[in-house]
Write a protein that holds these residues in place. Structure first.
Motif, PDB file in Angstrom:
ATOM      1  N   LYS A  53      32.023  52.029  63.113  1.00 27.80           N
ATOM      2  CA  LYS A  53      32.048  50.686  63.674  1.00 27.80           C
ATOM      3  C   LYS A  53      33.455  50.211  64.088  1.00 27.80           C
ATOM      4  O   LYS A  53      33.643  49.706  65.206  1.00 27.80           O
ATOM      5  CB  LYS A  53      31.413  49.722  62.669  1.00 27.80           C
ATOM      6  N   ILE A  54      34.416  50.346  63.196  1.00 21.06           N
ATOM      7  CA  ILE A  54      35.757  49.827  63.532  1.00 21.06           C
ATOM      8  C   ILE A  54      36.338  50.572  64.742  1.00 21.06           C
ATOM      9  O   ILE A  54      36.747  49.935  65.711  1.00 21.06           O
ATOM     10  CB  ILE A  54      36.701  49.888  62.300  1.00 21.06           C
ATOM     11  N   PRO A  55      36.360  51.895  64.717  1.00 26.13           N
ATOM     12  CA  PRO A  55      36.881  52.570  65.914  1.00 26.13           C
ATOM     13  C   PRO A  55      36.012  52.339  67.148  1.00 26.13           C
ATOM     14  O   PRO A  55      36.519  52.349  68.269  1.00 26.13           O
ATOM     15  CB  PRO A  55      36.912  54.048  65.518  1.00 26.13           C
ATOM     16  N   GLY A  56      34.728  52.104  66.943  1.00 24.39           N
ATOM     17  CA  GLY A  56      33.862  51.780  68.078  1.00 24.39           C
ATOM     18  C   GLY A  56      34.290  50.469  68.732  1.00 24.39           C
ATOM     19  O   GLY A  56      34.293  50.333  69.957  1.00 24.39           O
ATOM     20  N   GLU A  57      34.679  49.500  67.911  1.00 26.70           N
ATOM     21  CA  GLU A  57      35.151  48.230  68.463  1.00 26.70           C
ATOM     22  C   GLU A  57      36.525  48.400  69.128  1.00 26.70           C
ATOM     23  O   GLU A  57      36.796  47.807  70.171  1.00 26.70           O
ATOM     24  CB  GLU A  57      35.234  47.165  67.352  1.00 26.70           C
ATOM     25  N   ILE A  58      37.380  49.201  68.496  1.00 32.26           N
ATOM     26  CA  ILE A  58      38.712  49.438  69.102  1.00 32.26           C
ATOM     27  C   ILE A  58      38.534  50.079  70.482  1.00 32.26           C
ATOM     28  O   ILE A  58      39.127  49.650  71.468  1.00 32.26           O
ATOM     29  CB  ILE A  58      39.579  50.337  68.183  1.00 32.26           C
ATOM     30  N   ARG A  59      37.719  51.081  70.528  1.00 31.08           N
ATOM     31  CA  ARG A  59      37.467  51.755  71.795  1.00 31.08           C
ATOM     32  C   ARG A  59      36.928  50.775  72.851  1.00 31.08           C
ATOM     33  O   ARG A  59      37.309  50.822  74.025  1.00 31.08           O
ATOM     34  CB  ARG A  59      36.434  52.887  71.561  1.00 31.08           C
ATOM     35  N   SER A  60      36.087  49.882  72.438  1.00 26.61           N
ATOM     36  CA  SER A  60      35.484  48.922  73.365  1.00 26.61           C
ATOM     37  C   SER A  60      36.525  47.947  73.909  1.00 26.61           C
ATOM     38  O   SER A  60      36.529  47.613  75.094  1.00 26.61           O
ATOM     39  CB  SER A  60      34.351  48.167  72.667  1.00 26.61           C
ATOM     40  N   VAL A  61      37.392  47.472  73.026  1.00 27.25           N
ATOM     41  CA  VAL A  61      38.474  46.595  73.487  1.00 27.25           C
ATOM     42  C   VAL A  61      39.327  47.337  74.514  1.00 27.25           C
ATOM     43  O   VAL A  61      39.684  46.794  75.572  1.00 27.25           O
ATOM     44  CB  VAL A  61      39.333  46.116  72.293  1.00 27.25           C
ATOM     45  N   MET A  62      39.626  48.585  74.228  1.00 29.00           N
ATOM     46  CA  MET A  62      40.426  49.391  75.162  1.00 29.00           C
ATOM     47  C   MET A  62      39.702  49.551  76.507  1.00 29.00           C
ATOM     48  O   MET A  62      40.331  49.505  77.570  1.00 29.00           O
ATOM     49  CB  MET A  62      40.714  50.762  74.552  1.00 29.00           C
ATOM     50  N   ASN A  63      38.400  49.755  76.450  1.00 33.76           N
ATOM     51  CA  ASN A  63      37.639  49.909  77.699  1.00 33.76           C
ATOM     52  C   ASN A  63      37.722  48.652  78.567  1.00 33.76           C
ATOM     53  O   ASN A  63      37.858  48.739  79.787  1.00 33.76           O
ATOM     54  CB  ASN A  63      36.168  50.239  77.393  1.00 33.76           C
ATOM     55  N   VAL A  64      37.623  47.494  77.916  1.00 33.64           N
ATOM     56  CA  VAL A  64      37.736  46.253  78.693  1.00 33.64           C
ATOM     57  C   VAL A  64      39.147  46.127  79.267  1.00 33.64           C
ATOM     58  O   VAL A  64      39.325  45.750  80.430  1.00 33.64           O
ATOM     59  CB  VAL A  64      37.400  45.016  77.821  1.00 33.64           C
ATOM     60  N   GLN A  65      40.136  46.477  78.481  1.00 31.71           N
ATOM     61  CA  GLN A  65      41.512  46.394  78.975  1.00 31.71           C
ATOM     62  C   GLN A  65      41.737  47.327  80.157  1.00 31.71           C
ATOM     63  O   GLN A  65      42.417  46.971  81.113  1.00 31.71           O
ATOM     64  CB  GLN A  65      42.490  46.744  77.847  1.00 31.71           C
ATOM     65  N   GLU A  66      41.168  48.521  80.074  1.00 31.16           N
ATOM     66  CA  GLU A  66      41.361  49.467  81.177  1.00 31.16           C
ATOM     67  C   GLU A  66      40.692  48.964  82.463  1.00 31.16           C
ATOM     68  O   GLU A  66      41.270  49.047  83.547  1.00 31.16           O
ATOM     69  CB  GLU A  66      40.840  50.860  80.784  1.00 31.16           C
ATOM     70  N   ALA A  67      39.492  48.440  82.318  1.00 30.20           N
ATOM     71  CA  ALA A  67      38.803  47.905  83.504  1.00 30.20           C
ATOM     72  C   ALA A  67      39.592  46.722  84.080  1.00 30.20           C
ATOM     73  O   ALA A  67      39.696  46.556  85.296  1.00 30.20           O
ATOM     74  CB  ALA A  67      37.388  47.476  83.139  1.00 30.20           C
ATOM     75  N   THR A  68      40.169  45.923  83.193  1.00 35.25           N
ATOM     76  CA  THR A  68      40.953  44.767  83.643  1.00 35.25           C
ATOM     77  C   THR A  68      42.217  45.216  84.378  1.00 35.25           C
ATOM     78  O   THR A  68      42.548  44.693  85.450  1.00 35.25           O
ATOM     79  CB  THR A  68      41.335  43.889  82.437  1.00 35.25           C
ATOM     80  N   ALA A  69      42.890  46.177  83.815  1.00 37.34           N
ATOM     81  CA  ALA A  69      44.116  46.678  84.457  1.00 37.34           C
ATOM     82  C   ALA A  69      43.803  47.224  85.846  1.00 37.34           C
ATOM     83  O   ALA A  69      44.532  46.976  86.810  1.00 37.34           O
ATOM     84  CB  ALA A  69      44.762  47.755  83.585  1.00 37.34           C
ATOM     85  N   LYS A  70      42.700  47.951  85.960  1.00 40.60           N
ATOM     86  CA  LYS A  70      42.319  48.489  87.261  1.00 40.60           C
ATOM     87  C   LYS A  70      42.028  47.346  88.252  1.00 40.60           C
ATOM     88  O   LYS A  70      42.436  47.389  89.410  1.00 40.60           O
ATOM     89  CB  LYS A  70      41.093  49.401  87.123  1.00 40.60           C
ATOM     90  N   ALA A  71      41.312  46.343  87.752  1.00 40.91           N
ATOM     91  CA  ALA A  71      40.973  45.216  88.635  1.00 40.91           C
ATOM     92  C   ALA A  71      42.243  44.500  89.091  1.00 40.91           C
ATOM     93  O   ALA A  71      42.332  44.026  90.228  1.00 40.91           O
ATOM     94  CB  ALA A  71      40.041  44.251  87.914  1.00 40.91           C
TER      95      ALA A  71
END
Lengths: 392, 392, 392, 392
Positions: free
Chosen positions: A298-316
């Motif tokens: 769960k904890i690393p799953g949430e970390i990974r998810s935060v990173m995914n949103v950040q990556e999509a944001t950076a691309k945008a």
């Protein structure tokens, strides 16, 4: 290779300030109707959930708020929970009402034909407003399991009228600096008709309530093929996008990690956000995760998810807006699409690593967390008690 | 108004002889991941489930077999269960294996990469074959929750090879007068890839196993828009349609009462059955219900479902086959469709009432059951104990 | 930043040798039932289509074959067309039969209940085999528009029997070094039932025909939510994947550029290809585009599509297979998914630019084409005559 | 067997007065992007279309209005067309604007980024308002093909702003006794984003325009699984349901005969209509067909469709509302559903035959039409000229 310096100062500032709210329940067990698997180290109470959530914030530096689910996160002393959160470096975010796990709610909560049960469901929301007061939360998040399984089971329109009345009573109890956000969902747990099934229905109710009522868009709550970024654009245009529940799906409301099923879609959503300047901290749009880590940790799953949103944001944020507009106005389909794809195809991980290092964080939050030994520690410490889940 | 005499003798005989197998688990509690509601009078053990199922047969005269789910229906003495069933006028039907509710099966059963867990899952099936022996059942029904939630989580092809090997071991343990039927499902509980997701995959495995392996078609296990009657036709053409799991759906695998969501689809399925002469008792196709009565009462829900299948069957038997073929060969689209719709639009309830009265049954099984007082009796008697559900 | 040297020699060789077949019809006009827009410079005949296709090969170095559609590409002298192709550096690929644009085929071609029309449709395929002989093509590609619009319009099973017989007659006419590939499609143009709607049906017919009959997987021909890479894996496992028709879709059979709608899905498909070692030139799997450039320019649309396939392939070749397998066997969901995502998130455009430069090509084929002035030239030269489209 | 006398006087009156508007274009040829089949006797101009439509009215007595599509139905003298209609016993209904078949509209009409093209599209609507004046029509029906095929092709939000402005200009040109109805569509012909994709978007625009702007619900324009009757209920609740475009679908916008794909859904829609008392002639809701008879004969296809709507309406009027409400309030799921199903399962064809005979019509309009010899007559007379279709 792109680096932080490829972002203009405003874009860089938006990326640095972006925060993602975590759901307390993501740290408890979850599953399907077939089975909820258990895991060593799972929190037994809201205090432990907050401790785990705080780890996500510690490694990403981007998750300073935790959303509660009432009654799952009911405690005797909410003031103590608030202080506990602050001591961990986080604070309480939105308060989610839960009116679907009592036998009384078999035929609905705010839409129930039985007036006494409907009154009970309204009271449950007033209790949530009390929790908001005690924890400093300014948002009441309403998602309803209400609906019917068979044609004719109840009157669709009468249910809307009841919902209208119930929401108005709850809205009236909010103070001026509090808001209500209303989530819609295509189906599940109701199988024939859901009382708030789409953004149109949610928007109609919000319009009837007043300016402090907004729509929650859960990325997993749409019919197959729905263009979600279009809805994002439309709700922003109406000034009524209150929050995202981020997750991802292949089929129904799978609640997988955001960006795991269709990372390009997540990018397109963030592109609409950036386009509407809704990434600003004062835009009124809350970015939140709502996921079920049924199989993964769960904890690393949430970390990974935060990173995914950040990556999509950076691309945008990397989209060349001028070139895009020029190609669009010229009717150059391939060039316009190409501008978007150039940003999407860019590997922004180094740029985000740089951003983290500037903040004094490890460049790879996931690796840093895994190396921290936290998981082993909670597995050793959290012996006995009942693991938190959707029912507790 | 049509009556029994509008059916030719052969059609009438097929309708009279049609039987529908009941699932023992439909009489226990079920629900969604959000909540399982309880109901007064729910069985506490397999013996009580059989008693309830026998009521459905008593009123419809068309449901003489009950399918078991192992381990949900595990008892110390299966011989006693068999005798109990017979004393109630029913017998044991297919045996369903359940290898998805043990923490060991988190990453799969017959496809699990861990050889010891895979061996355990195979043994669970051999146990089911023992139950078949003890109860007189001739069919092992296999539905697997196996699958993965994220791309990359496991190797799709390696899982097929393991499945192939596991099924072969199980098939080898069947005696000559026993068969295996393999069910497919589009998704759930796995969210990215399911190991037997479609009829093509099930068929490939059955072909590899041998002639006593057939496909199970659950009407709720398809992608949106799938033409299910086409698959029925195709599997019949291949000689590999082993059984139906009847239910209905609006969205995913909703497991609503058969005929409740799309009665016209049910009719079209039965039309293909009649067309292929697969209604004959010796056709090798088992008609079975597989439903979850989450909100409605369970016994009358099953009675209603049996009636729905009978009504669709009667309509299919009323299709004027000669007129249909003539219109089809003439390329008269409206006439051909009209022949089918004429049968569908016919009210066959009086015809079926007549059929029941000839068998000495009440013309309206649902009304008769509701008037019987059975529900009040079980509510009074079944006090204490744990209500049966998907987990017990 | 990755470079060519990050690929192991075998992977690099596979990437260098990968070829993608182009559809001649992508260079003509196409559209929807609402409107086919015209464009300046559109080819007027098959010779001009080949000239345009050869441009795609000239700039990408990866598209040396062009697939024909008969009768759209019928010419008096196929030998001359073949020589023309070779003079342009390309050769003729698969021959697609078209039996859906004659009024006779209103109720079907190979499945038509009228025996004389069915015979005509079979003859049309034998003609295609003649074209194969004349052009050096070794593959007959069969996609049928056959199906019905209304329940009852024709007999589903009788249509299968006719199809079976028709295909057998055609297959018998193939020489030993020729093969047939059979495409399936979920729906359109038939709206109730399609005669080859899914991979299971296509596979059943191929099995009945013999070893030189294989399945064509068009990425746009599935129900919503279908896991296409699973089917790729399964057909490879059965040794029956003959060809891809690459394109992309948001809703139905949109025929957009491959990789435009869901680039992650394209990567997952290529991952299964690499996993099964089916990228080898002798694997028997043809990678082909089948797209409609309704709004965008056609030649650069095809160039972009070839590049998209190459990028997905390069990413798939970068997957750390050892790390992936280790994480899978350890049940580490996040790590296993992470290995796949690492490859997907890599920006492989520099690597492919390097590959092109080594081959003596421009690093950016699209930019090079746009700078070439070819479009202006054909717009100036191709005045008069009827632009090629789906009907001519 | 039910008869007219089973309906209460008010229900009977509503059924007698129900009218269904016919689309002129249903009498011309239509098809898919693959092929438009031609048929002997197809009208060559709007006058002949009206003649055919008048036949549908003559036999059903329930289709007194014909909707026009401009420019498909453009004539030099609309006054003459109006008089022609009246001489045939029908009148002109809604006027449909068509701004998708000119090369100028490649990138949109009312949303086009090119201001001159957008102005042209607005003018096309003002022309339609002129046609309304000349023909006595009071409704402008707007469906737009506007949208984009690729992410980034145009700016989603800018397109909404342009749409807003365009619609406002058109609305301003309506007289006080004229209204605008705005149709939404999930997808097609645009494949990535459609500018009016859902009821929420249509409603937002109608709210911005004023009280004489309402939503058109085409039953084929939704995502898979959408609960259409819920939308009907919601739009009625908002007072914004302007019209239905009735047809039916299995997959996308198939435009099959209404009630052919899912007759139970049609019944549920009519149930919501009856429930909201919107069957009253003055309810402001227009019931209209919008179908494509690609394979079946057009005039009898329309007759059949009118009959299907009447049958669904009669069933909805037979619902025992009191019993339904009682069961709903009692939480008796099976009884409530049973009340609805009782009405649906009733064969209302005899009742409707009775109704027709009372009106002096043949009891079976389809048989009467087929016996009339009209089809043979038009086949003989309509020689030469260009058959009407979507392009003319």
């Amino acid at each position: 290779m792109v680096s932080l310096s490829d972002l203009d100062p405003q874009a860089r500032s938006l990326l640095e300030q972006q925060t993602i709210e975590l759901p307390s329940w993501a740290f408890g067990n979850s599953g399907t109707r077939f089975k909820v698997f258990t895991t060593a180290g799972t929190p037994r109470d809201p205090f432990e959930k907050l401790a785990d959530a705080a780890r996500v914030n510690a490694y990403t530096g981007a998750a300073p708020r935790v959303s509660l689910h009432i009654p799952w996160d009911r405690v005797d002393d909410f003031e103590a929970l608030k202080v506990h959160a602050e001591s961990l470096g986080v604070r309480i975010g939105m308060i989610n009402s839960n009116v679907f796990q009592d036998d009384d709610y078999k035929f609905g909560s705010l839409c129930n034909p039985d007036e006494s049960i409907r009154a009970k469901a309204i009271r449950a929301h007033l209790d949530c407003i009390d929790v908001m007061g005690a924890t400093g939360s300014d948002s009441l998040k309403v998602w309803l399991a209400d609906g019917i399984n068979y044609p004719g089971q109840d009157d669709l329109r009468a249910r809307q009228e009841r919902l209208d009345d119930s929401l108005a009573q709850i809205y009236a109890a909010l103070s001026r600096n509090q808001q209500m956000v209303l989530e819609y969902k295509f189906f599940e747990p109701a199988f024939y008709a859901t009382d708030v099934p789409d953004w149109g229905t949610s928007l109609m109710h919000c319009q009837a309530l007043g300016p402090r009522a907004k729509v929650v868009l859960d990325t997993g709550h749409h019919a197959p093929g729905t263009n979600i970024e279009f809805i994002v654009m439309q709700l922003l245009r109406a000034g009524r996008l209150g929050a995202f529940d981020f997750n991802s799906r292949f089929y129904a409301d799978d609640d997988l990690m955001v960006g795991a099923a269709d990372p390009f879609q997540l990018f397109r959503i963030l592109h609409e956000i950036v386009r509407a300047d809704a990434l600003r901290p004062d835009s009124g749009v809350t970015f939140m995760l709502d996921q079920c880590h049924n199989l993964e940790d769960k904890i690393p799953g949430e970390i990974r998810s935060v990173m995914n949103v950040q990556e999509a944001t950076a691309k945008a944020l990397l989209v060349d807006r001028e070139a895009l507009t020029a190609a669009q106005l010229a009717g150059d389909v391939l060039a316009a699409n190409g501008v978007l794809m150039d940003a999407y195809n860019t590997d922004v991980r180094p740029l985000l690593a740089e951003l983290r290092e500037e903040k004094g964080l490890a460049p790879d939050p996931l690796a840093a967390y895994l190396a921290s030994g936290y998981q082993a520690r909670i597995e050793a410490e959290r012996i006995g008690g009942a693991q938190a889940g959707w029912g507790a």
